[in-house]
Design a protein around this motif. Structure first.
Motif, PDB file in Angstrom:
ATOM      1  N   ASP A 116       0.836  -1.188   0.000  1.00 27.61           N
ATOM      2  CA  ASP A 116       0.000   0.000   0.000  1.00 27.61           C
ATOM      3  C   ASP A 116       0.872   1.239   0.000  1.00 27.61           C
ATOM      4  O   ASP A 116       2.084   1.188   0.175  1.00 27.61           O
ATOM      5  N   THR A 223      -8.515   6.101  -4.523  1.00 25.43           N
ATOM      6  CA  THR A 223      -7.070   5.963  -4.335  1.00 25.43           C
ATOM      7  C   THR A 223      -6.591   4.585  -4.779  1.00 25.43           C
ATOM      8  O   THR A 223      -5.399   4.284  -4.665  1.00 25.43           O
ATOM      9  N   ARG A 224      -7.514   3.779  -5.285  1.00 27.28           N
ATOM     10  CA  ARG A 224      -7.167   2.419  -5.730  1.00 27.28           C
ATOM     11  C   ARG A 224      -6.981   2.339  -7.242  1.00 27.28           C
ATOM     12  O   ARG A 224      -6.519   1.317  -7.750  1.00 27.28           O
ATOM     13  N   PRO A 249      -4.112   7.512   1.919  1.00 27.36           N
ATOM     14  CA  PRO A 249      -5.335   6.812   1.480  1.00 27.36           C
ATOM     15  C   PRO A 249      -6.243   6.431   2.638  1.00 27.36           C
ATOM     16  O   PRO A 249      -6.502   5.247   2.891  1.00 27.36           O
ATOM     17  N   TRP A 251      -9.343   6.940   2.630  1.00 30.74           N
ATOM     18  CA  TRP A 251     -10.518   6.392   1.949  1.00 30.74           C
ATOM     19  C   TRP A 251     -10.099   5.657   0.686  1.00 30.74           C
ATOM     20  O   TRP A 251      -9.294   6.164  -0.095  1.00 30.74           O
ATOM     21  N   ARG A 252     -10.642   4.474   0.498  1.00 27.05           N
ATOM     22  CA  ARG A 252     -10.452   3.765  -0.762  1.00 27.05           C
ATOM     23  C   ARG A 252     -11.175   4.495  -1.881  1.00 27.05           C
ATOM     24  O   ARG A 252     -10.665   4.606  -2.996  1.00 27.05           O
ATOM     25  N   ASP A 293     -13.698   3.285   3.624  1.00 23.09           N
ATOM     26  CA  ASP A 293     -12.381   3.500   4.199  1.00 23.09           C
ATOM     27  C   ASP A 293     -11.423   2.380   3.816  1.00 23.09           C
ATOM     28  O   ASP A 293     -11.781   1.439   3.120  1.00 23.09           O
ATOM     29  N   ARG A 294     -10.187   2.492   4.293  1.00 18.33           N
ATOM     30  CA  ARG A 294      -9.149   1.538   3.876  1.00 18.33           C
ATOM     31  C   ARG A 294      -9.444   0.121   4.304  1.00 18.33           C
ATOM     32  O   ARG A 294      -8.903  -0.844   3.727  1.00 18.33           O
ATOM     33  N   ASP A 295     -10.341  -0.061   5.304  1.00 19.48           N
ATOM     34  CA  ASP A 295     -10.713  -1.405   5.751  1.00 19.48           C
ATOM     35  C   ASP A 295     -12.033  -1.884   5.154  1.00 19.48           C
ATOM     36  O   ASP A 295     -12.553  -2.928   5.558  1.00 19.48           O
TER      37      ASP A 295
END
Length: 323
Positions: A116, A223-224, A249, A251-252, A293-295
């Protein structure tokens, strides 16, 4: 009422066109291609023959220069988005993107490195003054200081979507949905008064089917996507204007529904830039938004429908192909 669709590759992403009158599909596609080509020729930074590239390579670009109505419209929209977001969306980050290796079409860059992005790489850096405030557009006369370089990628695609939807509906007398890499604009009468949209950035992200009322727009910032490698380091294309570096990042993805695709795109991009402050900021702006979010956890603001309040896919469902 039935629908007809067309899909093709565009700007290293895809174009998805839906019209409610099948007999006009060919004309609608032709109009879409003409308008996107006009935008590309006006402001692409990957074309040496684009109007913006020619202007920015000319000596003394810092002096006022005449620009075409198309480019003036795109720059005016970019400056409007900057003002709307208090500078979180800034059209003067071209040199920063070049320094980060984003100097050609994303398809030609090195694929992203494994792993990441680093957690907040801007810590300890000194903030700089906003470049957007130094850009002047007076009618058809543009002034950009020599040390700045414009990049209109954050807003030009959204403007194109808005213009395409409006023109097709007005000239061909039908309902239309146009998605340019996930920047969606609609106009005219939709089937069942709304469009079914599958909101999902990547296959690893949670999905939600929502109903977008006719005439509204939607945009997703991510951001992906649009990631590359520079000297072994992963990069992505959404920068923090205060530092000229990729944002952390948090937020995804961020998706916003609004009255125009330009507004939706500006708010979704700004949400990514604002990080943990995004939900409160979007709520204060009255934005209907969905953040992942990232999770993979989902946060919504405004009137965005709850995850359980989903609509079944119809024959005219349009999957969001995010950039």
């Amino acid at each position: 009422m039935c629908a007809a669709t067309a899909d093709w590759n565009l700007w290293s992403t895809s174009a998805h066109l839906v019209v409610t009158k099948p007999s006009v599909l060919a004309r609608a596609e032709r109009m879409t291609r003409e308008l996107t080509e006009a935008v590309d020729l006006a402001c692409s930074r990957f074309r040496d023959d684009s109007e913006l590239s020619i202007l920015q390579s000319a000596p003394r670009f810092g002096a006022p220069a005449p620009v075409s109505p198309v480019l003036a419209d795109l720059i005016r929209a970019a400056l409007w988005a900057a003002a709307l977001t208090d500078g979180a969306v800034d059209p003067t980050l071209g040199n920063d993107l070049l320094a980060l290796g984003y100097d050609r079409d994303i398809a030609r860059l090195d694929p992203p490195a494994d792993g990441d992005l680093p957690v907040d790489i801007t810590v300890g850096l000194e903030r700089r003054s906003p470049g957007r405030r130094r850009v002047l557009l007076d009618g058809d006369r543009l002034t950009v200081p020599d040390d700045l370089r414009l990049d209109l990628g954050a807003t030009a695609k959204a403007v194109a979507a808005d213009r395409i939807a409006e023109r097709i509906a007005d000239e061909l007398g039908c309902g239309v949905l146009i998605s340019l890499g996930g920047d969606i604009a609609t106009a005219g009468p939709a089937i069942d008064a709304h469009w079914e949209i599958l909101v999902q950035d990547t296959q690893a992200d949670p999905a939600q089917q929502v109903a977008l009322p006719s005439g509204l727009a939607m945009a997703t910032s991510s951001t992906r996507k649009r990631r590359w490698s520079q000297s072994g380091l992963p990069r992505h294309h959404i920068l923090d204007p205060r530092f000229g570096l990729p944002v952390e990042p948090v937020w995804r993805s961020a998706t916003v529904a609004a009255a125009s695709c330009l507004r939706a795109n500006a708010l979704s991009t700004a949400a990514i830039v604002r990080g943990t402050d995004a939900p409160a900021w979007l709520a204060s702006a009255g934005a209907d938004a969905r953040l992942v979010d990232r999770d993979g956890r989902v946060v919504t603001t405004g009137n965005w429908p709850a995850e359980e309040a989903q609509h079944s896919a119809a024959q005219h469902a349009a999957a969001v192909g995010h950039e």
